[in-house]
Scaffold this motif. Structure first.
Motif, PDB file in Angstrom:
ATOM      1  N   ASP A 114      17.623   8.638  10.421  1.00 33.41           N
ATOM      2  CA  ASP A 114      18.812   7.913   9.962  1.00 33.41           C
ATOM      3  C   ASP A 114      18.742   6.443  10.356  1.00 33.41           C
ATOM      4  O   ASP A 114      19.276   5.581   9.660  1.00 33.41           O
ATOM      5  N   HIS A 170      20.223  17.583  11.030  1.00 37.77           N
ATOM      6  CA  HIS A 170      21.140  16.863  10.138  1.00 37.77           C
ATOM      7  C   HIS A 170      22.320  17.742   9.728  1.00 37.77           C
ATOM      8  O   HIS A 170      23.475  17.300   9.735  1.00 37.77           O
ATOM      9  N   ASP A 189       6.520  13.466  18.490  1.00 36.45           N
ATOM     10  CA  ASP A 189       5.583  13.534  17.367  1.00 36.45           C
ATOM     11  C   ASP A 189       4.164  13.261  17.857  1.00 36.45           C
ATOM     12  O   ASP A 189       3.801  12.121  18.117  1.00 36.45           O
ATOM     13  N   LYS A 223       9.912  19.374   9.337  1.00 32.25           N
ATOM     14  CA  LYS A 223      10.827  18.844   8.323  1.00 32.25           C
ATOM     15  C   LYS A 223      12.080  19.715   8.231  1.00 32.25           C
ATOM     16  O   LYS A 223      13.210  19.210   8.167  1.00 32.25           O
ATOM     17  N   LYS A 224      11.892  21.031   8.251  1.00 29.05           N
ATOM     18  CA  LYS A 224      13.032  21.952   8.227  1.00 29.05           C
ATOM     19  C   LYS A 224      13.870  21.811   9.494  1.00 29.05           C
ATOM     20  O   LYS A 224      15.100  21.909   9.462  1.00 29.05           O
ATOM     21  N   LYS A 240      10.647   8.654   7.553  1.00 27.92           N
ATOM     22  CA  LYS A 240      11.443   8.845   6.339  1.00 27.92           C
ATOM     23  C   LYS A 240      12.652   9.740   6.583  1.00 27.92           C
ATOM     24  O   LYS A 240      13.661   9.643   5.882  1.00 27.92           O
ATOM     25  N   GLU A 241      12.553  10.627   7.570  1.00 25.42           N
ATOM     26  CA  GLU A 241      13.643  11.564   7.852  1.00 25.42           C
ATOM     27  C   GLU A 241      14.694  10.975   8.795  1.00 25.42           C
ATOM     28  O   GLU A 241      15.776  11.545   8.959  1.00 25.42           O
ATOM     29  N   ALA A 283       6.043  10.405   7.792  1.00 26.29           N
ATOM     30  CA  ALA A 283       6.877  11.542   7.392  1.00 26.29           C
ATOM     31  C   ALA A 283       8.129  11.638   8.260  1.00 26.29           C
ATOM     32  O   ALA A 283       9.225  11.925   7.763  1.00 26.29           O
ATOM     33  N   PHE A 284       7.992  11.375   9.555  1.00 29.31           N
ATOM     34  CA  PHE A 284       9.140  11.410  10.460  1.00 29.31           C
ATOM     35  C   PHE A 284      10.042  10.199  10.236  1.00 29.31           C
ATOM     36  O   PHE A 284      11.269  10.316  10.274  1.00 29.31           O
ATOM     37  N   ILE A 309      14.252  19.095  11.347  1.00 24.57           N
ATOM     38  CA  ILE A 309      15.048  17.866  11.262  1.00 24.57           C
ATOM     39  C   ILE A 309      16.227  18.062  10.307  1.00 24.57           C
ATOM     40  O   ILE A 309      17.338  17.584  10.565  1.00 24.57           O
ATOM     41  N   GLN A 310      16.003  18.799   9.223  1.00 23.29           N
ATOM     42  CA  GLN A 310      17.108  19.095   8.306  1.00 23.29           C
ATOM     43  C   GLN A 310      18.179  19.927   9.006  1.00 23.29           C
ATOM     44  O   GLN A 310      19.384  19.719   8.799  1.00 23.29           O
TER      45      GLN A 310
END
Length: 245
Positions: A212, A166, A102, A159-160, A209-210, A206-207, A162-163
């Protein structure tokens, strides 16, 4: 930065993009609005090439050639797809092991991190399209050639991305001082992606929050943080240790 890392002039840069050259970013002098520059901007955006609008002094520091207010910085590597790397790892019976950087902007730190990650046999490194160290011949040299072997993924929408990790069963662990939980208290087995943050202010909210899990590397001295490349080595090899490697 070597001159071979750059292409000068509006038309030459447009042709480089259309030819599929691996490009780190295009720098355009602020205030240029002619039709050819507008064409360049459209071509760059259509091909997901990052654009920076910079003062003329910035371009002059890079080159004294007749650059017409446009300089393209070439990438020393071809970028990989996160999706493809995940699929390949699972197909080969390996657990994906990624590093997400990041806003790591220092070329030497980036190169040192790549070298460590390659030595550890990681699946790949993921960086954002903007705010990351340029992947030039300087980065290649600092990585001791590791950039020739370790896949690098440059993503527009982190964000996408990282999703996507997941969704493929990959746990996200952020290495940050903004927690009391020690890295050594976590179970770091299974598919994992580690996040490391900016040299100045760490991982962005922002990172965080994503993620775990948040984990810190315990420090016993008076200095409050490790160099980011050193922190990367500590975290990467703790994961390897727990995997029995």
């Amino acid at each position: 930065m070597e001159k071979t890392d750059m292409i000068y002039g509006t038309r030459a840069v447009i042709e480089a993009i259309l030819a599929g050259k691996d490009i780190d970013k295009v720098m355009i002098q602020s205030g240029l609005t002619n039709d050819l520059v507008k064409e360049l901007i459209a071509v760059a955006r259509n091909n997901n090439v990052p654009i920076l609008f910079v003062p003329p002094e910035k371009l002059k520091r890079l080159s004294t050639k007749n650059h017409q207010g446009v300089i393209c910085i070439l990438s020393a590597v071809s970028y990989s797809s996160v999706d493809d790397l995940i699929y390949k790892a699972y197909q080969e019976g390996r657990e994906p092991f990624f590093l997400i950087l990041d806003r790591i902007t220092d070329v030497r730190n980036f190169g040192a991190i790549v070298r460590t990650a390659e030595c550890a046999g990681m699946t790949g490194i993921i960086v954002g399209e903007k705010g990351s160290a340029p992947i030039t011949s300087d980065a290649m040299k600092t990585s001791a050639g590791a950039l020739n072997h370790l896949p690098i993924c440059r993503e527009k929408d982190m964000k996408k991305t990282i999703q996507l990790l997941h969704d493929n069963g990959i746990r996200i662990v952020a290495c940050t001082e903004k927690t009391e939980k020690s890295l050594y208290s976590l179970t770091l087995t299974g598919p994992i992606a580690l996040i490391l943050g900016s040299e100045e202010d760490g991982i962005s909210d922002a990172f965080l929050k994503e993620a775990d899990e948040l984990a810190r590397i315990p420090l016993k001295g008076k200095i409050g943080s490790l160099n980011v490349s050193v922190a990367a080595g500590v975290a990467i090899y703790e994961v390897l240790r727990q995997h029995g490697n």
